[in-house]
Design a protein around this motif. Sequence first.
Motif, PDB file in Angstrom:
ATOM      1  N   MET A   1       0.836  -1.192   0.000  1.00 51.31           N
ATOM      2  CA  MET A   1       0.000   0.000   0.000  1.00 51.31           C
ATOM      3  C   MET A   1       0.873   1.245   0.000  1.00 51.31           C
ATOM      4  SD  MET A   1      -3.429  -0.123   2.231  1.00 51.31           S
ATOM      5  CE  MET A   1      -3.578  -1.610   3.179  1.00 51.31           C
ATOM      6  N   VAL A  50     -10.300   2.348   1.700  1.00 53.61           N
ATOM      7  CA  VAL A  50     -10.041   0.919   1.524  1.00 53.61           C
ATOM      8  C   VAL A  50     -10.465   0.473   0.122  1.00 53.61           C
ATOM      9  CG1 VAL A  50     -10.725  -1.381   2.318  1.00 53.61           C
ATOM     10  CG2 VAL A  50     -10.119   0.369   3.972  1.00 53.61           C
ATOM     11  N   ALA A  51     -11.560   1.035  -0.390  1.00 51.95           N
ATOM     12  CA  ALA A  51     -11.996   0.701  -1.748  1.00 51.95           C
ATOM     13  C   ALA A  51     -10.961   1.139  -2.777  1.00 51.95           C
ATOM     14  CB  ALA A  51     -13.341   1.352  -2.045  1.00 51.95           C
ATOM     15  N   ALA A  53      -7.704   1.564  -2.120  1.00 49.76           N
ATOM     16  CA  ALA A  53      -6.473   0.805  -1.901  1.00 49.76           C
ATOM     17  C   ALA A  53      -6.561  -0.614  -2.447  1.00 49.76           C
ATOM     18  CB  ALA A  53      -6.145   0.762  -0.410  1.00 49.76           C
ATOM     19  N   THR A  54      -7.717  -1.243  -2.314  1.00 51.40           N
ATOM     20  CA  THR A  54      -7.859  -2.630  -2.748  1.00 51.40           C
ATOM     21  C   THR A  54      -8.405  -2.757  -4.163  1.00 51.40           C
ATOM     22  OG1 THR A  54     -10.064  -2.772  -1.757  1.00 51.40           O
ATOM     23  CG2 THR A  54      -8.181  -3.460  -0.399  1.00 51.40           C
ATOM     24  N   ASP A  55      -8.807  -1.645  -4.749  1.00 52.76           N
ATOM     25  CA  ASP A  55      -9.368  -1.620  -6.103  1.00 52.76           C
ATOM     26  C   ASP A  55     -10.618  -2.508  -6.216  1.00 52.76           C
ATOM     27  OD1 ASP A  55      -9.369  -0.544  -8.641  1.00 52.76           O
ATOM     28  OD2 ASP A  55      -8.218  -2.203  -9.489  1.00 52.76           O
ATOM     29  N   VAL A  56     -11.490  -2.395  -5.197  1.00 54.67           N
ATOM     30  CA  VAL A  56     -12.763  -3.117  -5.178  1.00 54.67           C
ATOM     31  C   VAL A  56     -13.876  -2.076  -5.261  1.00 54.67           C
ATOM     32  CG1 VAL A  56     -14.253  -4.659  -3.853  1.00 54.67           C
ATOM     33  CG2 VAL A  56     -11.786  -4.956  -3.780  1.00 54.67           C
ATOM     34  N   LEU A  59     -17.135  -1.758  -2.848  1.00 56.95           N
ATOM     35  CA  LEU A  59     -17.075  -1.131  -1.526  1.00 56.95           C
ATOM     36  C   LEU A  59     -17.602   0.299  -1.563  1.00 56.95           C
ATOM     37  CD1 LEU A  59     -13.675  -2.363  -0.060  1.00 56.95           C
ATOM     38  CD2 LEU A  59     -15.964  -2.947   0.713  1.00 56.95           C
TER      39      LEU A  59
END
Length: 89
Positions: A1, A50-51, A53-56, A59
Amino acid sequence: MSNVILLSLAVMSLALCLAFVRLFRGPSLPDRVVALELFSSILVGIIGVVAIATDVPSLLDVAIVMALMAFMAAIGFARFLERGGPRDD
């Protein structure tokens, strides 16, 4: 990250802890309502980071729904306080 993401999560986590303290130590009910609104806004921000950072992208849908629910809760609390708060009828 990335360092920026870690720093933003750390700052938002600290803000979340401080809002949590204000939620329980608030001197009055309106202070607690504002702290709860701040708590939910910070949580929406954390979910957004978090969305990213995680590429989701799903979210972000969770963050939008949570923000709408927090907004409706704030309206409900405001109406409750406007009508005089708890009563002993």
